[in-house]
Scaffold this active site. Structure first.
Site, PDB file in Angstrom:
ATOM      1  N   HIS A 265       0.881  -1.223  -0.069  1.00 12.66           N
ATOM      2  CA  HIS A 265       0.070   0.013  -0.045  1.00 12.66           C
ATOM      3  C   HIS A 265       0.863   1.192  -0.194  1.00 12.66           C
ATOM      4  O   HIS A 265       0.747   2.048   0.880  1.00 12.66           O
ATOM      5  CB  HIS A 265      -0.819   0.128   1.252  1.00 12.66           C
ATOM      6  CG  HIS A 265      -1.657  -1.072   1.766  1.00 12.66           C
ATOM      7  ND1 HIS A 265      -2.797  -1.806   1.006  1.00 12.66           N
ATOM      8  CD2 HIS A 265      -1.603  -1.624   2.935  1.00 12.66           C
ATOM      9  CE1 HIS A 265      -3.046  -2.699   1.732  1.00 12.66           C
ATOM     10  NE2 HIS A 265      -2.412  -2.865   2.935  1.00 12.66           N
ATOM     11  N   ASP A 316      -5.017  -9.278   0.891  1.00 15.21           N
ATOM     12  CA  ASP A 316      -4.878  -8.452   1.910  1.00 15.21           C
ATOM     13  C   ASP A 316      -5.982  -8.973   3.072  1.00 15.21           C
ATOM     14  O   ASP A 316      -5.912  -9.632   3.669  1.00 15.21           O
ATOM     15  CB  ASP A 316      -4.904  -6.731   1.757  1.00 15.21           C
ATOM     16  CG  ASP A 316      -4.783  -5.972   2.815  1.00 15.21           C
ATOM     17  OD1 ASP A 316      -4.315  -6.716   3.969  1.00 15.21           O
ATOM     18  OD2 ASP A 316      -4.590  -4.679   2.764  1.00 15.21           O
TER      19      ASP A 316
HETATM   20 ZN    ZN Z   1      -2.105  -5.455   5.294  1.00 15.47          ZN
END
Ligand code: ZN
Length: 447
Positions: A265, A316
């Protein structure tokens, strides 16, 4: 065992009438332009398996539970509160059962290896299990049962905010000091399934200080290093307030970031930070479904890839486990923000889905410390398409992958991992048993 495919995406491009001979978990030979021999298993189209560079397996069990508004300003941080409450109830048995279902679904989706960013180490009150790597062992056991490749990334977590702020009570299960962590990694490494890889994951710049990061690196012993970075605007603001620098800038300045690293991210980056990631060789670990679900923001993938950046994709939070959808949403995020089409197509590969798939296979391998792609000597991690899906009618070459990414509903037929067929007809061969274990675990968790 020999597998024969009408066509296959090999390391050097598409080929027709391909026979792959598998031995000892690897592709021993690749033949092109050959007819199937008696006894060959015959299939439609072969692709290399896709690495899933970022997973928190246990979060699969809370998928769908955080989609009702709890307060008017619901965001990542209110989601995290719910996730922490959920975490308190997960013991070793539940962890293993949930991970097994998540990993079976990953294989069904075409992911053949998972990078498990594993931070649930200790008992709910923070006390150590008799075996300090008990929970890592359960992750390894789930991967072994299901047959997915595992790159285990035990997470180092020591603080609750930038500059070494104390952690909160809800984080007790995640916490270690550097020595304790090194011992945990050592023990976890001994529990890996065959061809497992171990690395480390400093959780974020919120959770580890500079001194700790420096002490941690040797613990990786040359294996992959993953870190959450710049997922949230508030995280960037807090980092600026603390250090005067943005998280990616801070990391690049402070640490010897190289091709072993994956920046998960790296959503909120500026041009100079992106150039720094590209120059370092680090992989940008993108998780489009989760980033959309959590309202994180959109990574500037077009500029990053045009500049030569390397990407991997990850599921994720596992709110949905769908490799094609990760790639589709990665492109759609760019289309929606730039009001354009085929934004992530390449100069040399104009097929958008195929280009993203190839990039994620290659970058994913780098991120997880393994070789990928269909070629002699590589792991026999192979995905076949379902000939009966009308989305593939009259498609050839890269149009097959584009049709899978953008149009197909039931695209995957079989998945081989380490030479063993684990998925057939789109379904994991042990799905019934794995699903029953998951349902029992959920009944205990939600009681
Ligand atoms: Zn994560």
């Amino acid at each position: 065992m020999d597998l024969w495919f009408e066509s296959a995406l090999l390391e050097d491009g598409w080929a027709d009438r391909v026979r792959l001979r598998l031995a000892s978990g690897r592709i021993e030979t690749v033949e092109r332009g050959v007819d199937p021999a008696a006894g060959d298993e015959r299939h439609f189209v072969a692709l290399p398996g896709l690495p899933n560079v970022h997973s928190h397996a246990f979060q699969r069990a809370m998928a769908g539970l955080a989609e009702a508004r709890a307060r008017a300003d619901d965001d990542f941080w209110s989601w995290r509160e719910l996730m922490y409450r959920f975490v308190e109830r997960i013991g070793p048995d539940e962890c293993e059962a949930i991970a097994a279902l998540a990993y079976a679904e990953m294989l069904e989706a075409g992911f053949t290896r998972v990078g498990e960013f594993h931070y649930l180490h200790h008992a709910p009150d923070g006390s150590r299990y008799d075996d300090v790597a008990e929970m890592s062992g359960r992750i390894a056991a789930a991967a072994e049962t299901v047959g997915i490749g595992l790159t285990l990334l035990p997470v180092f977590y020591a603080h609750g905010g930038f500059g070494g702020q104390p952690a909160g009570a809800a984080q007790a299960r995640f916490l270690n000091d550097v020595d304790g962590f090194a011992g945990l990694v050592e023990r976890a490494g001994a529990k890996l399934p065959q061809d497992g890889v171990i690395g480390i994951a400093p959780h974020s710049l919120r959770a580890a200080t500079l001194e700790e990061l420096c002490e941690l690196l040797p613990v990786a012993k040359g294996g992959p290093v993953h870190i959450h970075i710049a997922e949230q605007v508030k995280e960037v603001a807090d980092c600026l307030a603390w250090s005067g620098r943005r998280p990616v800038r801070w990391l690049l300045d402070a640490m010897p970031v190289d091709a072993r690293w994956t920046l998960v991210h790296a959503t909120h980056v500026e041009a100079d930070e992106m150039a720094g990631i590209v120059a370092s060789g680090a992989v940008a670990g993108l998780c489009p479904i989760t980033e959309a679900n959590l309202g994180d923001g959109v990574f500037p993938a077009a500029a990053f890839m045009a500049g030569g950046g390397t990407i991997g994709v990850g599921s994720d939070s596992n709110v949905r486990i769908d490799a094609a959808e990760e790639l589709r949403l990665l492109e759609y995020g760019q289309r929606l923000t730039r009001r354009a089409r085929n934004v992530l197509a390449g100069e040399e590969r104009p097929a958008t889905g195929a280009r993203l798939f190839a990039a994620a296979v290659k970058g994913g391998g780098r991120s997880l410390g393994v070789q990928t792609g269909l070629a002699a000597g590589r792991p026999a991690d192979i995905v076949s398409f379902n000939r009966d899906d009308p989305a593939f009618a009259e498609r050839k070459g890269d149009a097959l992958i584009d049709s899978w990414v953008f149009a197909s509903r039931v695209g995957i037929d079989c998945v081989w991992r380490g030479g063993m067929k684990r998925v057939e007809g789109g379904r994991h061969r042990q799905r019934d048993t794995i699903e029953a274990g998951y349902r029992r675990a959920l009944a205990r968790l939600m009681a």
